[in-house]
Design a protein around this motif. Structure first.
Motif, mmCIF file in Angstrom:
data_model
loop_
_atom_site.group_PDB
_atom_site.id
_atom_site.type_symbol
_atom_site.label_atom_id
_atom_site.label_comp_id
_atom_site.label_asym_id
_atom_site.label_seq_id
_atom_site.Cartn_x
_atom_site.Cartn_y
_atom_site.Cartn_z
ATOM 1 N N TYR A 7 0.865 -1.185 0.000
ATOM 2 C CA TYR A 7 0.000 0.000 0.000
ATOM 3 C C TYR A 7 0.894 1.226 0.000
ATOM 4 O O TYR A 7 1.832 1.312 0.796
ATOM 5 C CB TYR A 7 -0.901 0.015 1.247
ATOM 6 C CG TYR A 7 -1.720 -1.237 1.401
ATOM 7 C CD1 TYR A 7 -2.898 -1.405 0.694
ATOM 8 C CD2 TYR A 7 -1.315 -2.259 2.251
ATOM 9 C CE1 TYR A 7 -3.652 -2.567 0.824
ATOM 10 C CE2 TYR A 7 -2.063 -3.415 2.390
ATOM 11 C CZ TYR A 7 -3.227 -3.566 1.681
ATOM 12 O OH TYR A 7 -3.967 -4.713 1.814
ATOM 13 N N GLY A 10 -1.232 7.785 0.530
ATOM 14 C CA GLY A 10 -2.365 7.965 1.433
ATOM 15 C C GLY A 10 -3.037 6.670 1.844
ATOM 16 O O GLY A 10 -3.610 6.583 2.935
ATOM 17 N N ARG A 12 -1.495 3.832 2.485
ATOM 18 C CA ARG A 12 -0.666 3.307 3.571
ATOM 19 C C ARG A 12 -1.015 4.004 4.884
ATOM 20 O O ARG A 12 -1.173 3.367 5.925
ATOM 21 C CB ARG A 12 0.821 3.513 3.228
ATOM 22 C CG ARG A 12 1.765 3.117 4.343
ATOM 23 C CD ARG A 12 3.213 3.451 4.020
ATOM 24 N NE ARG A 12 3.362 4.888 3.843
ATOM 25 C CZ ARG A 12 3.934 5.454 2.785
ATOM 26 N NH1 ARG A 12 4.401 4.731 1.797
ATOM 27 N NH2 ARG A 12 4.028 6.763 2.710
ATOM 28 N N GLU A 13 -1.156 5.313 4.819
ATOM 29 C CA GLU A 13 -1.472 6.075 6.024
ATOM 30 C C GLU A 13 -2.874 5.749 6.548
ATOM 31 O O GLU A 13 -3.065 5.561 7.748
ATOM 32 C CB GLU A 13 -1.334 7.570 5.729
ATOM 33 C CG GLU A 13 0.104 7.958 5.416
ATOM 34 C CD GLU A 13 0.227 9.324 4.770
ATOM 35 O OE1 GLU A 13 -0.772 10.072 4.721
ATOM 36 O OE2 GLU A 13 1.336 9.632 4.300
ATOM 37 N N ALA A 14 -3.843 5.684 5.664
ATOM 38 C CA ALA A 14 -5.225 5.417 6.080
ATOM 39 C C ALA A 14 -5.392 4.015 6.653
ATOM 40 O O ALA A 14 -6.167 3.812 7.597
ATOM 41 C CB ALA A 14 -6.170 5.614 4.898
ATOM 42 N N GLY A 16 -2.856 2.092 7.881
ATOM 43 C CA GLY A 16 -1.920 1.829 8.975
ATOM 44 C C GLY A 16 -0.950 0.692 8.694
ATOM 45 O O GLY A 16 -0.379 0.126 9.622
ATOM 46 N N THR A 17 -0.748 0.362 7.428
ATOM 47 C CA THR A 17 0.207 -0.686 7.064
ATOM 48 C C THR A 17 0.735 -0.402 5.673
ATOM 49 O O THR A 17 0.055 0.222 4.855
ATOM 50 C CB THR A 17 -0.422 -2.092 7.133
ATOM 51 O OG1 THR A 17 0.594 -3.075 6.948
ATOM 52 C CG2 THR A 17 -1.516 -2.286 6.102
ATOM 53 N N HIS A 18 1.936 -0.853 5.413
ATOM 54 C CA HIS A 18 2.491 -0.668 4.079
ATOM 55 C C HIS A 18 2.625 -1.986 3.318
ATOM 56 O O HIS A 18 2.808 -2.001 2.117
ATOM 57 C CB HIS A 18 3.861 0.023 4.147
ATOM 58 C CG HIS A 18 4.962 -0.845 4.658
ATOM 59 N ND1 HIS A 18 5.132 -1.103 5.989
ATOM 60 C CD2 HIS A 18 5.915 -1.537 4.005
ATOM 61 C CE1 HIS A 18 6.173 -1.915 6.132
ATOM 62 N NE2 HIS A 18 6.662 -2.193 4.951
ATOM 63 N N THR A 48 -11.430 3.385 2.506
ATOM 64 C CA THR A 48 -10.257 3.663 1.682
ATOM 65 C C THR A 48 -10.320 2.971 0.327
ATOM 66 O O THR A 48 -9.906 3.535 -0.688
ATOM 67 C CB THR A 48 -8.977 3.242 2.435
ATOM 68 O OG1 THR A 48 -8.936 3.944 3.684
ATOM 69 C CG2 THR A 48 -7.730 3.555 1.635
#
Length: 85
Positions: A7, A10, A12-14, A16-18, A48
């Protein structure tokens, strides 16, 4: 079938994980089905990845469409549209 999902930006931020590695359930075999399955997690996932939101997807670093099939070991990336300047 196990895949890796990335991810970016934005998303990733929304969320909470990448990155996550998941075993897909039966019936999830395309990029669109994956997005719908992730949306079904609810909460930030539903918001999201909502249908109609402009989100791009790539599979193994090649742009994909909703009907693009997934394969075992695939790397799937979700990211917002990017503009150049």
């Amino acid at each position: 079938m196990t895949i890796t999902i990335l991810y970016f930006a934005g998303l990733r931020e929304a969320l909470g994980t990448h990155r996550e590695t998941i075993d897909l359930p039966a019936g999830v075999g395309t990029a669109g089905q994956l997005r719908a399955w992730l949306r079904a997690r609810g909460g930030a996932w539903a918001e999201t990845l909502a249908e109609g939101r402009a989100i791009r997807v790539s599979i193994d670093q090649a742009m994909a469409r909703a009907d693009t099939p997934l394969a075992a070991g695939a790397e799937v990336a979700f990211f917002p549209p990017v503009t150049g300047g």
